[in-house]
Design an enzyme around this catalytic site. Structure first.
Site, PDB file in Angstrom:
ATOM      1  N   CYS A   1      -2.114   2.770 -22.717  1.00 29.63           N
ATOM      2  CA  CYS A   1      -1.703   3.860 -23.603  1.00 29.63           C
ATOM      3  C   CYS A   1      -0.266   4.293 -23.324  1.00 29.63           C
ATOM      4  CB  CYS A   1      -2.668   5.030 -23.432  1.00 29.63           C
ATOM      5  SG  CYS A   1      -2.645   6.231 -24.784  1.00 29.63           S
TER       6      CYS A   1
ATOM      7  N   GLY B   1      -5.031  -1.726 -17.331  1.00 28.81           N
ATOM      8  CA  GLY B   1      -5.763  -0.477 -17.189  1.00 28.81           C
ATOM      9  C   GLY B   1      -5.605   0.388 -18.427  1.00 28.81           C
ATOM     10  N   CYS B   2      -6.501   1.368 -18.591  1.00 28.30           N
ATOM     11  CA  CYS B   2      -6.470   2.222 -19.781  1.00 28.30           C
ATOM     12  C   CYS B   2      -5.228   3.111 -19.797  1.00 28.30           C
ATOM     13  CB  CYS B   2      -7.752   3.042 -19.889  1.00 28.30           C
ATOM     14  SG  CYS B   2      -8.203   3.976 -18.412  1.00 28.30           S
ATOM     15  N   TYR B   3      -4.934   3.784 -18.685  1.00 33.84           N
ATOM     16  CA  TYR B   3      -3.733   4.629 -18.646  1.00 33.84           C
ATOM     17  C   TYR B   3      -2.461   3.810 -18.865  1.00 33.84           C
ATOM     18  CZ  TYR B   3      -6.157   8.846 -16.881  1.00 33.84           C
ATOM     19  OH  TYR B   3      -6.954   9.959 -16.735  1.00 33.84           O
TER      20      TYR B   3
END
Length: 335
Positions: free
Chosen positions: A150, A145-147
């Protein structure tokens, strides 16, 4: 040429995949699937005169006959339905949904009963900098996932140095909410506004926690709060924690440089990071500072690219035996 399919091509991540595949010297788009039929340029007018292909209702047998590799850019719970039918066919799979990212217990806690537990056991978590060698030998990749991408890229170099609690304050552009219409993503709701959502209970908390704690003897409790900001794309994460006493005097930039010394797409900054510097690229920029044993880690990515589509391309390159960096975007729009 490697025959490539995209299922879920009509979404934002589907468009980003198409753009990179068009520029890819070894990939050829041979199959486009979605929930309804049509023509690709009718969904994305920017592709008119560039590439056009008929969009078909997803069919596993047709994918098997037309593809060597398929990207599943489908909603959560839909990815595993198709992946379970494709596994064992020889088609390599990169799944961009959450369906294979976490343990069965964490998945069923946050989503629904899992339909493909065996696939869940076989899938490799596609955070390239951490699992590169496993990815090369995999047939099913769980694109992170993006969160979590990062957050984890910032936190993992310090994982064994941290005390038991980490606070993550994350902010994402509106494209992370997808193309579906909802009142919370209307222009009038998000313009000149910012708000937190699902604080401390967001389902990405468990994805971050599971992969952060995977090889730690002392478990770290993750407190995660995401925010929606009025940008089209981009993500900024601030992670806060306390260093164990033996690490309270470290230079965090030196730790980052050593940890990522061979990584082309991780840039260690000497000042706090900026969304504009990474938007439109595959880079993750990271900065960190230590103040009397308190550490702040600041990381930024493009949520649609490094947080989804370009990470999927990097994974696909690895599982197909191609140089990892092929067709990954490196220059964004910084003006």
């Amino acid at each position: 040429m490697i025959r490539v399919g995209i299922v879920g091509i009509s979404g934002y991540t589907g468009l980003e995949l198409v753009k990179m595949i068009v520029a890819h010297p070894y990939f050829e788009l041979s199959y486009a699937g979605a929930s309804s039929s049509g023509v690709l340029s009718e969904n994305f007018s920017s592709l008119k005169g560039v590439i056009d292909i008929e969009i078909k209702k997803a069919d596993a047998d047709e994918i098997k006959s037309k593809c060597d590799l398929v990207f599943l850019a489908l909603p959560h719970t839909e990815g595993m339905k198709l992946a379970s039918m494709l596994r064992g066919s020889g088609v390599k799979i990169v799944d961009l949904s959450a369906d294979y990212r976490v343990s069965q217990a964490n998945y069923e806690k946050n989503y629904c009963p899992h339909l493909d537990p065996k696939g869940l056991e076989d899938a490799v978590y596609g955070l390239v900098e951490i699992n590169r060698n496993k990815i090369k030998n995999a047939n099913l990749i769980a694109n992170p996932g993006c969160y979590p991408t990062c957050s984890l890229l910032g936190l993992l170099p310090f994982a064994n140095m941290l005390k038991s609690d980490v606070m993550i304050d994350a902010k994402s552009g509106l494209s992370g909410a997808g193309k579906g219409l909802k009142s919370s993503s209307h222009f009038i709701s998000v313009n000149e506004n910012m708000n937190a959502y699902s604080p401390l209970t967001h389902r990405h908390s468990d994805e971050i926690s599971e992969h952060l704690n995977l090889n730690l003897s002392q478990k770290i409790d993750v407190m995660f709060v995401p925010h929606l900001i009025p940008l089209s794309r981009g993500m900024l994460v601030s992670s806060y924690g306390f260093l164990n006493d033996e690490f309270k005097d470290i230079d965090p930039l030196e730790i980052l440089k050593e940890f990522y010394k061979d990584e082309r797409f991780i840039r260690i900054r000497r000042e706090p990071v900026s969304i504009k510097d990474v938007a439109g690229t595959h880079f993750c920029d990271i900065y960190a500072m230590n103040h009397n044993g308190k550490i702040w880690i600041n990381s930024s990515i493009d949520n649609l690219l490094r947080g989804a589509s370009s990470q999927a391309i990097a994974n696909a390159n690895l599982i197909m035996g191609i140089d990892e960096s092929t067709a990954l975007p490196i220059i964004g729009n910084s003006i």
